[in-house]
Design an enzyme around this catalytic site. Structure first.
Site, PDB file in Angstrom:
ATOM      1  N   ARG A  82      18.905  -7.843  28.487  1.00 57.65           N
ATOM      2  CA  ARG A  82      17.528  -8.254  28.146  1.00 57.65           C
ATOM      3  C   ARG A  82      17.172  -7.837  26.731  1.00 57.65           C
ATOM      4  O   ARG A  82      17.658  -6.833  26.233  1.00 57.65           O
ATOM      5  CB  ARG A  82      16.538  -7.577  29.112  1.00 57.65           C
ATOM      6  CG  ARG A  82      16.373  -8.290  30.420  1.00 57.65           C
ATOM      7  CD  ARG A  82      15.464  -7.473  31.302  1.00 57.65           C
ATOM      8  NE  ARG A  82      14.172  -7.206  30.667  1.00 57.65           N
ATOM      9  CZ  ARG A  82      13.000  -7.431  31.242  1.00 57.65           C
ATOM     10  NH1 ARG A  82      12.944  -7.962  32.440  1.00 57.65           N
ATOM     11  NH2 ARG A  82      11.883  -7.118  30.637  1.00 57.65           N
ATOM     12  N   ARG A  88      20.486  -2.286  33.898  1.00 58.25           N
ATOM     13  CA  ARG A  88      20.154  -3.687  33.645  1.00 58.25           C
ATOM     14  C   ARG A  88      20.484  -4.076  32.202  1.00 58.25           C
ATOM     15  O   ARG A  88      20.900  -5.194  31.933  1.00 58.25           O
ATOM     16  CB  ARG A  88      18.654  -3.880  33.913  1.00 58.25           C
ATOM     17  CG  ARG A  88      18.174  -5.292  33.873  1.00 58.25           C
ATOM     18  CD  ARG A  88      16.790  -5.386  34.465  1.00 58.25           C
ATOM     19  NE  ARG A  88      15.780  -4.810  33.598  1.00 58.25           N
ATOM     20  CZ  ARG A  88      14.477  -4.741  33.904  1.00 58.25           C
ATOM     21  NH1 ARG A  88      14.057  -5.182  35.065  1.00 58.25           N
ATOM     22  NH2 ARG A  88      13.609  -4.235  33.057  1.00 58.25           N
TER      23      ARG A  88
HETATM   24  P1  AMP Z   1       8.563  -8.176  32.095  1.00 60.63           P
HETATM   25  O1  AMP Z   1       9.760  -9.035  32.215  1.00 60.63           O
HETATM   26  O2  AMP Z   1       7.482  -8.514  33.089  1.00 60.63           O
HETATM   27  O3  AMP Z   1       8.888  -6.706  32.095  1.00 60.63           O
HETATM   28  O4  AMP Z   1       7.917  -8.494  30.657  1.00 60.63           O
HETATM   29  C1  AMP Z   1       8.653  -8.308  29.464  1.00 60.63           C
HETATM   30  C2  AMP Z   1       7.701  -8.148  28.305  1.00 60.63           C
HETATM   31  O5  AMP Z   1       6.889  -9.328  28.163  1.00 60.63           O
HETATM   32  C3  AMP Z   1       6.701  -7.008  28.412  1.00 60.63           C
HETATM   33  O6  AMP Z   1       7.237  -5.746  28.012  1.00 60.63           O
HETATM   34  C4  AMP Z   1       5.602  -7.482  27.475  1.00 60.63           C
HETATM   35  O7  AMP Z   1       5.981  -7.319  26.116  1.00 60.63           O
HETATM   36  C5  AMP Z   1       5.570  -8.980  27.762  1.00 60.63           C
HETATM   37  N1  AMP Z   1       4.645  -9.274  28.881  1.00 60.63           N
HETATM   38  C6  AMP Z   1       4.977  -9.812  30.083  1.00 60.63           C
HETATM   39  N2  AMP Z   1       3.895  -9.963  30.863  1.00 60.63           N
HETATM   40  C7  AMP Z   1       2.850  -9.490  30.134  1.00 60.63           C
HETATM   41  C8  AMP Z   1       1.470  -9.340  30.396  1.00 60.63           C
HETATM   42  N3  AMP Z   1       0.934  -9.709  31.583  1.00 60.63           N
HETATM   43  N4  AMP Z   1       0.692  -8.802  29.422  1.00 60.63           N
HETATM   44  C9  AMP Z   1       1.205  -8.431  28.231  1.00 60.63           C
HETATM   45  N5  AMP Z   1       2.502  -8.530  27.931  1.00 60.63           N
HETATM   46  C10 AMP Z   1       3.335  -9.050  28.865  1.00 60.63           C
END
Ligand code: AMP
Length: 199
Positions: free
Chosen positions: A134, A128
């Protein structure tokens, strides 16, 4: 339908959230995407979150809960429901969500836990990183995110198992294969009589 998608980074939550959303007409709410948008737009909230996202750390609960509470109170239709992708990620977040739903739409219908082994997840994240670029997909942050998942998010499995909501789904194989498994589990929500007839 009120759903949570649980699973480690790289388990395919985003891919499956898009499919579930298209098939069932429920909006998918991804906190990762909400943060990404805020960071790209350079908002105050984005500036507070960016450092954590880049490091593969969790954004502090109070910031996450602000953004989720706002999203769940604007544009969410309780009849239609929603699908949460990447939230909750800590026990305090899960408890806050329970309280928010008690005061609004009513409890979750199901929590779908996408189960994928660590080696496979690391492979997917590095693919990815090449295809999507990302901001948090380096090998070092991927490993950190997996550790954070194990320490902070995996305990949510027992929180939801205790509520009788957890359904584990094998997240290995192609997106089509995984989606077919999820659909089987969701049939119990769409057709409650199926759920009632199972032990
Ligand atoms: P994701 O795309 O869901 O993997 O989220 C990317 C990043 O956003 C994570 O590694 C966290 O730094 C932050 N993040 C997203 N959702 C949360 C959450 N529910 N709690 C804390 N950090 C979050």
């Amino acid at each position: 339908m009120r759903l949570v998608l649980l699973g480690p980074p790289g388990a395919g939550k985003g891919t499956q959230a898009t499919r579930i959303s298209a098939r069932h007409g429920v909006p998918a709410i991804s906190t990762g995407q909400l943060f990404d948008q805020q960071i790209s737009a350079g908002t105050a909230l984005g500036r507070r979150a960016e450092h954590y996202v880049r490091a593969g750390e969790l954004v502090p609960d109070e910031i996450v809960l602000d953004i989720v509470a706002e999203r769940l109170t604007t544009g969410v239709d309780c009849e239609v429901g929603f699908l949460l992708d990447g939230f909750p990620r800590t026990l305090p977040q899960a408890e806050a969500l329970d309280r928010m739903l008690d005061a609004s739409c009513g409890p979750l219908d199901l929590v779908v836990d996408l189960v994928v082994g660590e080696d496979e997840v690391l492979k997917r994240i590095s693919r990815r990183a090449v295809s999507e670029g990302r901001r948090d997909d380096t090998e070092q942050t991927a490993r950190r995110r997996l550790k954070v998942f194990a320490a902070e998010t995996a305990p949510l499995r027992s929180h939801y198992a205790d509520q009788g909501l957890l359904r584990s789904v094998d997240g290995s194989g192609s997106p089509d294969e995984v989606f077919a498994r999820i659909e089987e589990v969701l049939a119990a929500v769409a057709h409650p009589e199926v759920r009632a007839s199972r032990p």
